[in-house]
Design a protein around this motif. Structure first.
Motif, PDB file in Angstrom:
ATOM      1  N   LYS A  88      75.928  -9.234 -20.995  1.00 38.47           N
ATOM      2  CA  LYS A  88      76.861  -8.399 -20.434  1.00 38.47           C
ATOM      3  C   LYS A  88      78.045  -8.971 -19.902  1.00 38.47           C
ATOM      4  O   LYS A  88      78.128  -9.748 -19.387  1.00 38.47           O
ATOM      5  CB  LYS A  88      76.044  -7.528 -19.124  1.00 38.47           C
ATOM      6  CG  LYS A  88      75.103  -6.445 -19.567  1.00 38.47           C
ATOM      7  CD  LYS A  88      74.701  -5.796 -17.977  1.00 38.47           C
ATOM      8  CE  LYS A  88      73.541  -4.766 -18.489  1.00 38.47           C
ATOM      9  NZ  LYS A  88      73.884  -3.672 -19.216  1.00 38.47           N
ATOM     10  N   LYS A 310      78.215   0.312 -14.897  1.00 35.35           N
ATOM     11  CA  LYS A 310      78.315   1.558 -15.298  1.00 35.35           C
ATOM     12  C   LYS A 310      79.340   1.861 -16.585  1.00 35.35           C
ATOM     13  O   LYS A 310      79.189   2.618 -17.462  1.00 35.35           O
ATOM     14  CB  LYS A 310      78.560   2.526 -14.149  1.00 35.35           C
ATOM     15  CG  LYS A 310      77.022   2.708 -13.182  1.00 35.35           C
ATOM     16  CD  LYS A 310      77.739   3.822 -12.141  1.00 35.35           C
ATOM     17  CE  LYS A 310      76.267   4.027 -11.413  1.00 35.35           C
ATOM     18  NZ  LYS A 310      76.689   5.125 -10.418  1.00 35.35           N
ATOM     19  N   ASP A 313      77.645  -0.020 -19.686  1.00 41.40           N
ATOM     20  CA  ASP A 313      76.653   1.115 -20.008  1.00 41.40           C
ATOM     21  C   ASP A 313      77.237   2.341 -20.296  1.00 41.40           C
ATOM     22  O   ASP A 313      76.258   3.204 -20.700  1.00 41.40           O
ATOM     23  CB  ASP A 313      75.429   1.250 -18.857  1.00 41.40           C
ATOM     24  CG  ASP A 313      74.836  -0.134 -18.675  1.00 41.40           C
ATOM     25  OD1 ASP A 313      74.812  -0.962 -19.423  1.00 41.40           O
ATOM     26  OD2 ASP A 313      74.050  -0.239 -17.649  1.00 41.40           O
ATOM     27  N   LYS A 314      78.376   2.798 -20.289  1.00 40.97           N
ATOM     28  CA  LYS A 314      78.808   4.227 -20.750  1.00 40.97           C
ATOM     29  C   LYS A 314      78.622   5.256 -19.770  1.00 40.97           C
ATOM     30  O   LYS A 314      78.338   6.438 -20.151  1.00 40.97           O
ATOM     31  CB  LYS A 314      78.871   4.486 -22.038  1.00 40.97           C
ATOM     32  CG  LYS A 314      79.671   3.579 -23.029  1.00 40.97           C
ATOM     33  CD  LYS A 314      79.215   4.011 -24.560  1.00 40.97           C
ATOM     34  CE  LYS A 314      80.062   2.978 -25.123  1.00 40.97           C
ATOM     35  NZ  LYS A 314      80.277   3.240 -26.706  1.00 40.97           N
ATOM     36  N   SER A 315      77.956   4.870 -18.410  1.00 45.87           N
ATOM     37  CA  SER A 315      77.796   6.138 -17.422  1.00 45.87           C
ATOM     38  C   SER A 315      78.306   6.354 -16.250  1.00 45.87           C
ATOM     39  O   SER A 315      78.230   7.139 -15.445  1.00 45.87           O
ATOM     40  CB  SER A 315      76.266   5.806 -16.858  1.00 45.87           C
ATOM     41  OG  SER A 315      76.423   4.475 -16.366  1.00 45.87           O
TER      42      SER A 315
END
Length: 416
Positions: A88, A310, A313-315
């Motif tokens: 990540k 986020k 993770d595209k949230s």
């Protein structure tokens, strides 16, 4: 979690400081770090542009999240290499990093997607560029295409000046390969402003506003620097201006990313010139700004590690960003001679600072047990308080408690 922060400036110290407040984090490394990051992280002697060395360290030490501070490793493709190994990492990939790595790439992107910007032409040959000067009025702007540590932009008031700059870049090669190409732009006369945004999953979420000071001397005189002061929020960003920026710039950037297949995840820093109350884009950066980071992150009430995860993770949602209503100011102590030649290695003495002061290190290191200067921008003296005036007074009541040979600072930061 174990976090690796890449870089060695005030931005990276501020990031380490903010990350250390997260309950999710039990270990922070900073590569290579500085005298201030040492207080909240373990400094690792790996250069920010040593991609293979950083990757090896992250794999060996099972790093849960890497946060990239400066632009060079992003342009070199560190995100792609880390993601290929399943790590990540916060920052845009190599394709997206071209928005900062190449002035021509960013100008073509703006042109293609109708984003308001200055008229321009790009060249690789000296004589072609020299001939094109006839198509521009003065003053005009000449930019080296690549990364030049903030020194690749020239405002030319006469043709003679412009020809000299073209010769220096394209014939004398003062920037090496980073100056293989140049961009000539029309000069925009207005008020400079900047906006940092989280970008992920087809969304662009602005951070709070900030105003920085680039000129070395009071009254915004003298040569440009990397920034010698800043405050947040900025009164320039009215709801009316923000509405114009959303419509004419941000919505078009997101559409452009979609059309061009650019999967941007990270921070997009947009440099504006506000001309007759209309926003025009000067440039893009693809990372946190410095000194903007030093005044934005103290005002951020959210867990920054949550925001990073986020984004990756595209949230991420706009509601995830929570801000203090307080004002934040930073004044940067610089070395005598900056932004030109200056000396390093001078011992820094720091008296007892009030609790209202947060001290971020820009260019410092430890020489054995002594804290010494190690850059043109040395320390960011920062304060968060209920009002701009009080935050400013806190700084100027304390700044003289810090001393080193050749110490300089502006006395008019946030005076307005």
């Amino acid at each position: 979690m174990k976090i690796l922060v890449i870089g060695s400036g005030g931005r990276e110290h501020t990031l380490c400081w903010k990350i250390s407040q997260s309950k999710k984090v039990n270990k922070i490394y900073c590569a290579p770090g500085n005298g201030g990051t040492k207080e909240v992280a373990e400094n690792i002697n790996i250069a920010a542009n040593d991609i293979d060395g950083l990757l090896e360290f992250a794999l060996k030490n099972k790093i849960d999240l890497t946060v990239v501070g400066p632009e060079e490793p992003l342009v070199l493709g560190i995100v792609d290499k880390f993601e290929d190994k399943g790590l990540k990492i916060f920052g845009p990939n190599k394709d997206c990093a071209q928005l900062e790595g190449s002035k021509e790439f960013s100008k073509k992107f703006m042109d293609k997607h109708g984003i308001p910007t200055a008229k321009y032409k790009s060249f690789t040959e000296y004589y072609d560029a020299k001939k094109a000067l006839d198509e521009f009025s003065y003053p005009l702007v000449i930019k080296a295409d690549g990364l030049c540590l903030g020194k690749g932009v020239f405002i030319c008031n006469t043709r003679e000046e412009a020809e000299d700059v073209l010769k220096n870049i394209l014939k004398d090669r003062i920037f090496g390969v980073e100056g293989n190409k140049i961009v000539i732009e029309e000069y925009l006369d207005g008020v400079e402003a900047s906006l940092l945004c989280f970008v992920t999953n087809g969304k662009i979420i602005p951070l709070e506003s900030a105003k920085d000071y680039k000129k070395i001397y009071e009254g915004d005189k003298g040569p440009n620097t990397g920034g010698v002061g800043c405050y947040s929020p900025s009164p320039l960003f009215t709801s009316k201006l923000q509405e114009k920026i959303n419509k004419s710039v941000l919505s078009k950037i997101i559409k452009g990313f979609e059309v061009d297949g650019l999967d941007f995840k990270g921070i997009l820093f947009i440099g504006f010139m506000i001309v007759n109350n209309e926003p025009k884009v000067l440039e893009f950066n693809v990372r946190f700004g410095d000194p903007e980071t030093e005044v934005l992150l103290p005002r951020l009430e959210s867990d920054i590690v949550d925001l990073f995860i986020k984004t990756i993770d595209k949230s991420l949602q706009e509601s995830d960003l929570l801000w203090s209503n307080k004002h934040c100011v930073t004044v940067i102590l610089t070395s005598d001679g900056y932004p030109d030649k200056y000396s390093k290695g001078h011992e820094i003495t720091i008296g007892e600072l009030d609790d209202s002061i947060i001290l971020f290190h820009n260019g410092t290191k430890y020489d054995e047990e002594k804290l010494v200067t190690n850059g043109g921008r040395v320390l960011s003296v920062t304060s968060l308080d209920k009002g701009l005036k009080q935050a400013r007074e806190n700084i100027y009541n304390n700044i003289n408690k810090i001393d080193f040979i050749g110490s300089k600072y502006r006395v008019d930061i946030a005076k307005e």
